[in-house]
Write a protein that holds these residues in place. Structure first.
Motif, PDB file in Angstrom:
ATOM      1  N   ALA A 234      82.528   4.858  -1.549  1.00  0.00           N
ATOM      2  CA  ALA A 234      82.611   3.423  -1.295  1.00  0.00           C
ATOM      3  C   ALA A 234      83.104   2.702  -2.548  1.00  0.00           C
ATOM      4  O   ALA A 234      82.932   3.187  -3.673  1.00  0.00           O
ATOM      5  N   LEU A 235      83.726   1.562  -2.355  1.00  0.00           N
ATOM      6  CA  LEU A 235      84.242   0.796  -3.486  1.00  0.00           C
ATOM      7  C   LEU A 235      83.101   0.220  -4.323  1.00  0.00           C
ATOM      8  O   LEU A 235      82.028  -0.091  -3.806  1.00  0.00           O
ATOM      9  N   SER A 236      83.365   0.080  -5.600  1.00  0.00           N
ATOM     10  CA  SER A 236      82.387  -0.512  -6.510  1.00  0.00           C
ATOM     11  C   SER A 236      82.601  -2.022  -6.578  1.00  0.00           C
ATOM     12  O   SER A 236      83.520  -2.563  -5.962  1.00  0.00           O
ATOM     13  N   LYS A 237      81.777  -2.702  -7.371  1.00  0.00           N
ATOM     14  CA  LYS A 237      81.939  -4.132  -7.590  1.00  0.00           C
ATOM     15  C   LYS A 237      82.875  -4.414  -8.765  1.00  0.00           C
ATOM     16  O   LYS A 237      83.076  -5.571  -9.128  1.00  0.00           O
TER      17      LYS A 237
ATOM     18  N   ASP B 153      88.530  -2.133  -8.389  1.00  0.00           N
ATOM     19  CA  ASP B 153      88.324  -1.959  -6.950  1.00  0.00           C
ATOM     20  C   ASP B 153      88.468  -3.288  -6.220  1.00  0.00           C
ATOM     21  O   ASP B 153      89.037  -3.354  -5.120  1.00  0.00           O
ATOM     22  N   ALA B 154      87.959  -4.361  -6.824  1.00  0.00           N
ATOM     23  CA  ALA B 154      88.061  -5.684  -6.191  1.00  0.00           C
ATOM     24  C   ALA B 154      89.518  -6.109  -6.072  1.00  0.00           C
ATOM     25  O   ALA B 154      89.942  -6.672  -5.053  1.00  0.00           O
TER      26      ALA B 154
ATOM     27  N   TRP C 138      91.192  -4.072  -3.348  1.00  0.00           N
ATOM     28  CA  TRP C 138      90.753  -4.542  -2.030  1.00  0.00           C
ATOM     29  C   TRP C 138      91.452  -5.852  -1.674  1.00  0.00           C
ATOM     30  O   TRP C 138      91.869  -6.053  -0.528  1.00  0.00           O
TER      31      TRP C 138
ATOM     32  N   GLU D 193      84.333  -8.785   0.929  1.00  0.00           N
ATOM     33  CA  GLU D 193      83.723  -8.090  -0.201  1.00  0.00           C
ATOM     34  C   GLU D 193      83.893  -6.585  -0.001  1.00  0.00           C
ATOM     35  O   GLU D 193      83.189  -5.964   0.786  1.00  0.00           O
TER      36      GLU D 193
ATOM     37  N   HIS E 186      83.139  -3.971  -1.709  1.00  0.00           N
ATOM     38  CA  HIS E 186      82.053  -3.036  -2.020  1.00  0.00           C
ATOM     39  C   HIS E 186      81.043  -2.927  -0.874  1.00  0.00           C
ATOM     40  O   HIS E 186      80.160  -2.078  -0.913  1.00  0.00           O
ATOM     41  N   LYS E 187      81.212  -3.778   0.145  1.00  0.00           N
ATOM     42  CA  LYS E 187      80.338  -3.701   1.316  1.00  0.00           C
ATOM     43  C   LYS E 187      81.017  -3.002   2.494  1.00  0.00           C
ATOM     44  O   LYS E 187      80.487  -2.986   3.596  1.00  0.00           O
TER      45      LYS E 187
ATOM     46  N   LYS F 170      78.880 -14.681  -6.428  1.00  0.00           N
ATOM     47  CA  LYS F 170      79.521 -13.809  -5.444  1.00  0.00           C
ATOM     48  C   LYS F 170      80.218 -14.614  -4.350  1.00  0.00           C
ATOM     49  O   LYS F 170      81.292 -14.239  -3.883  1.00  0.00           O
TER      50      LYS F 170
END
Length: 280
Positions: A12-15, A19-20, A23, A60, A62-63, A204
């Motif tokens: 899964a992607l990180s914060k 990665d952001a 995404w 988001e 990472h979710k 966030k």
């Protein structure tokens, strides 16, 4: 029961900023490709495909764990959900490579994550993460009460925009808003690094607002593209610009009906009607 198919993001992607940014680039590709498709809607917290079981992509990253739907049965067939699954998977692989693990139960392939885990994470999509300790407020708190004059709507062929919900008189203040942040003009590579640091300082919810803005410059530097598309100069000829979650949704017109002004004392941008504006 039907046949499920889709892809999982593994790991899964990180914060993290990288990665952001990836995404954000991915979502921009999706939105651009489907900008004229009425079945693809940009909601408050995700992009929703009105086909099959309505697969969704959250703002988001990472979710996000899974993009999938049942691809068999009359509803899936009539809405063409398999085409959406196939194309979105293709776009995801272009950006995330082998992290995108596609699967189809018809081929006895199953997702990496259990359904309980997928549903548990999905329930958090409309619940932004806790505010960062150094983020003192949400920008929404700085939008004036005049926002009862307008609302955000999806405009065919143009994405999200501000629409008058009542007649607005000439001279009326439509909105007054603090920027998410201010940024100096600079080269894209350097700008992306500076923006990564600024985004970490935002709550966030504010990060989500920034990432949901349109990007006319897709590619490697997604953060910089969003800023170049949306930044408003803080005064005439200023090299410093502001990013606003509401004001930046105002669509451009060669015959404008409103005027923007930077208030340097209060550090807010205001929008006033320069002619009468009809509802809608």
């Amino acid at each position: 029961m039907g046949i499920d198919a889709g892809f999982d993001m593994v790991p899964a992607l990180s914060k993290g900023a990288e990665d952001a940014q990836n995404w954000a680039s991915f979502l921009h590709c999706v939105r651009s490709f489907y900008k004229d498709d009425p079945k693809v809607e940009v909601k408050s917290y995700w992009i929703e495909f009105n086909a099959g079981e309505h697969p969704m992509l959250p703002f988001e990253g990472h979710k996000f764990l899974r993009f999938s739907s049942k691809v068999s049965g009359s509803i899936a067939t009539s809405t063409g959900v398999w085409g959406y699954i196939d194309k979105v998977t293709e776009m995801a692989k272009m950006i995330f490579g082998p992290r995108v693990q596609s699967w189809c139960e018809a081929a006895e392939q199953y997702g990496f994550y259990g359904w309980d885990e997928v549903y548990k994470v999905r329930k958090t999509w409309d619940k932004p993460d806790e505010l960062d300790s150094n983020a003192s407020h949400l920008t929404a708190a700085h939008i004036s009460s005049h926002t009862d004059l307008i609302e955000v709507r999806q405009i065919p062929g143009k994405g999200r925009g501000l629409i008058a919900v009542c007649d607005i008189a000439k001279g009326a203040r439509i909105v007054c808003e603090s920027p998410l942040f201010l940024i100096k003009s600079m080269e894209r590579t350097k700008l992306d690094k500076v923006l990564g640091a600024k985004l970490k300082d935002l709550a966030k919810e504010q990060q989500r607002q920034f990432l949901s803005l349109h990007n006319n410059f897709p590619g490697k530097h997604a953060f910089a593209g969003i800023v170049k598309t949306n930044a408003l100069p803080c005064g005439c000829d200023s090299t410093i610009g502001g990013i606003y979650p509401t004001i930046c949704l105002i669509n451009h017109s060669c015959l404008p009906n409103a005027h923007s002004n930077w208030n340097s004392e209060d550090e807010v941008e205001t929008i006033h009607a320069i002619q009468s504006i009809k509802t809608g």
